[in-house]
Design a protein around this motif. Sequence first.
Motif, PDB file in Angstrom:
ATOM      1  N   LYS A  25       0.827  -1.207   0.000  1.00 33.41           N
ATOM      2  CA  LYS A  25       0.000   0.000   0.000  1.00 33.41           C
ATOM      3  C   LYS A  25       0.863   1.259   0.000  1.00 33.41           C
ATOM      4  N   PRO A 194      -4.185   6.054   8.352  1.00 29.86           N
ATOM      5  CA  PRO A 194      -5.331   5.553   7.580  1.00 29.86           C
ATOM      6  C   PRO A 194      -5.156   4.117   7.080  1.00 29.86           C
ATOM      7  N   LEU A 195      -3.949   3.746   6.685  1.00 33.32           N
ATOM      8  CA  LEU A 195      -3.727   2.367   6.252  1.00 33.32           C
ATOM      9  C   LEU A 195      -3.949   1.392   7.403  1.00 33.32           C
ATOM     10  N   GLN A 197      -5.870   1.923   9.998  1.00 35.77           N
ATOM     11  CA  GLN A 197      -7.303   1.927  10.266  1.00 35.77           C
ATOM     12  C   GLN A 197      -8.045   1.023   9.282  1.00 35.77           C
ATOM     13  N   GLU A 198      -7.612   1.032   8.038  1.00 37.51           N
ATOM     14  CA  GLU A 198      -8.218   0.150   7.034  1.00 37.51           C
ATOM     15  C   GLU A 198      -7.996  -1.317   7.396  1.00 37.51           C
ATOM     16  N   TRP A 199      -6.783  -1.647   7.823  1.00 42.62           N
ATOM     17  CA  TRP A 199      -6.486  -3.026   8.208  1.00 42.62           C
ATOM     18  C   TRP A 199      -7.290  -3.437   9.451  1.00 42.62           C
ATOM     19  N   ALA A 201     -10.152  -2.325  10.442  1.00 40.25           N
ATOM     20  CA  ALA A 201     -11.546  -2.540  10.055  1.00 40.25           C
ATOM     21  C   ALA A 201     -11.724  -3.941   9.474  1.00 40.25           C
ATOM     22  N   GLY A 202     -10.750  -4.379   8.681  1.00 42.65           N
ATOM     23  CA  GLY A 202     -10.807  -5.731   8.138  1.00 42.65           C
ATOM     24  C   GLY A 202     -10.682  -6.776   9.219  1.00 42.65           C
TER      25      GLY A 202
END
Length: 217
Positions: A25, A194-195, A197-199, A201-202
Amino acid sequence: MLSAELTISSKNYSSWSLRGWLLCKMAGLEFTEVVAPPDEKNRKELLLLSPSVLVPRLTHGVVTVWDTLAIAEYMHEWNPSAGLLPYDQAARAHCRAVSGEMHSGFQNMRSALPMNIRTRYQSFKIFSGARPDVERIKEIWTECLNHYGGPWLFGQTPTIADAMFAPVCSRFVTYAVELDPQLKAYCDHIFAWPLMQEWIAGAEAEPAEMVELEVEF
């Protein structure tokens, strides 16, 4: 454009998957996630994907890379402008050194504090064998933050080192490891990324029950 696939495992438990995913990413690579659940029935599949039985595994066109540091170096070569390594030569060497230390060391800490993003302990007794690992990580972070000024380990932008230590931040938060204000601020900065946070959430979206292998993956 070359097609890319990144094989990962559990987002809640797999520290190596997180590292590889962050690196891709950060480099700006567009890829498809392929999830290989970390249970015994998939061991043969993982063996076919990666001789080390570990994830992540990156397939980019005809190139296949499965070691996390190899993925880091490949992503740096693919897109040097992404800044995965610092511009300054001495800082680059330092970044590679601490990233390599994380890659090959801290076995006791890994065993004592396995990654589990969804879990939080109010207090947790770390067995004596893992404490030197924890203290060494704190020493690395303090040295980097003091020398390069933060908020990332090597200054104003994230590097390979931050990807390598991001799962450690998760472990320290999960197991309530005591940190001084500077190191707590670094962990908070990683969690606000943000990266990351994305992980997370997954990870939170994964099924609650998942069988773990007896190795870090």
